[in-house]
Design an enzyme around this catalytic site. Structure first.
Site, PDB file in Angstrom:
ATOM      1  CG  ASP A 105      -1.758  -1.144   1.412  1.00  0.00           C
ATOM      2  OD1 ASP A 105      -2.070  -1.763   0.397  1.00  0.00           O
ATOM      3  OD2 ASP A 105      -2.124  -1.443   2.572  1.00  0.00           O
TER       4      ASP A 105
HETATM    5  N1  URA Z   1      -1.167  -5.988   3.715  1.00  0.00           N
HETATM    6  C1  URA Z   1      -1.629  -4.727   3.774  1.00  0.00           C
HETATM    7  O1  URA Z   1      -2.646  -4.462   4.381  1.00  0.00           O
HETATM    8  N2  URA Z   1      -0.920  -3.772   3.147  1.00  0.00           N
HETATM    9  C2  URA Z   1       0.231  -4.011   2.479  1.00  0.00           C
HETATM   10  O2  URA Z   1       0.837  -3.090   1.933  1.00  0.00           O
HETATM   11  C3  URA Z   1       0.690  -5.329   2.435  1.00  0.00           C
HETATM   12  C4  URA Z   1      -0.028  -6.303   3.065  1.00  0.00           C
END
Ligand code: URA
Length: 243
Positions: A105
């Site tokens: 993310d």
């Molecule tokens: N899980 C998440 O919630 N975000 C990420 O970036 C990776 C795994």
């Protein structure tokens, strides 16, 4: 090893258009194996040939593997209106054919691989391979005991889908920081797992893929090239006892 046309190689490695690459070749800026080369269509063997542009070496190798310590605020995409993980790579590692291996993310930090090797990337992200992705999650409130148990046995997310059982290890006494290891890559998976367990993830950092760990001395935003041999660590799990 596959041969590649000279103009294609120059365009890819210098991130310029094919016609800009042809122009450089025409102007005599490109040397191949010590001689100025003026034909755009000659074939280069990436394993054997040496190519220079304005006397600077051009990377000929076919596949490249980059480890980025992703900072917050950049997106895992090849193109976007916002700054991408490719935009922040140092000049010497940039090529046109790179892509991130899976996604983190925008606000997640840590270990991200970037490559142009599709087969390798597929192996890392394929659910069939069950490669461990390990994160440190910092929560804004303590995780309830029942929530921890649910994550470990396979928690039901808010949309009704069930996550596979995850390895969970508390990193502090007040239950606000955990190491979590998952084998899937659902959208916002870790954040959604903790949300379903009754806590909010305030900070998330990936520290390992398989047996490849993020070097803690690598500053956020920095990248380094890994050899083919080094990157294979991603494809074997460090701890096979779980799941
Ligand atoms: N899980 C998440 O919630 N975000 C990420 O970036 C990776 C795994």
């Amino acid at each position: 090893m596959a041969l590649i046309r000279l103009d294609r190689l120059i365009s890819n490695r210098l991130c310029i258009t094919r016609s800009e690459a042809k122009e450089k070749i025409k102007k005599g800026q490109i040397m191949v194996n010590g001689e100025t080369q003026r034909s755009a269509d000659i074939k280069i063997d990436p394993a054997l040939d040496t190519v220079l542009c304005d006397n600077q070496p051009i990377q000929c190798k076919q596949y490249i593997y980059i480890l980025l310590n992703k900072p917050k605020g950049v997106v895992c995409a090849t193109r976007d209106d916002a700054q991408t993980v490719l935009d922040i790579l140092p000049e010497k590692l940039r090529r046109k054919d790179l892509f991130p291996v899976g996604r983190l993310d925008k606000d997640t930090t840590g270990l991200l691989l970037i490559t142009n090797d599709g087969q390798f990337a597929h192996q890392v992200i394929s659910p069939k391979k069950q490669i461990h992705k390990t994160y440190i999650a910092t929560l804004s409130s303590p995780l309830p005991d029942a929530g921890a148990a649910a994550i470990q046995s396979g928690i039901k997310l808010a949309d009704g889908t069930k996550a596979l059982p995850a390895f969970l290890k508390p990193l502090n006494a007040d239950q606000t920081q955990f190491e979590i290891r998952i084998t899937e890559g659902k959208y916002h998976q870790v954040r959604r797992m903790f949300a379903a367990a009754g806590s909010h993830v305030a900070d998330l950092k990936r520290i390992a893929i398989g047996a490849l760990r993020l070097d803690t001395s690598l500053p956020e935003g920095s990248a380094l090239e890994l050899s083919f041999d080094a990157v294979q660590a991603c494809l074997c799990n460090a701890d096979n006892s779980f799941p």
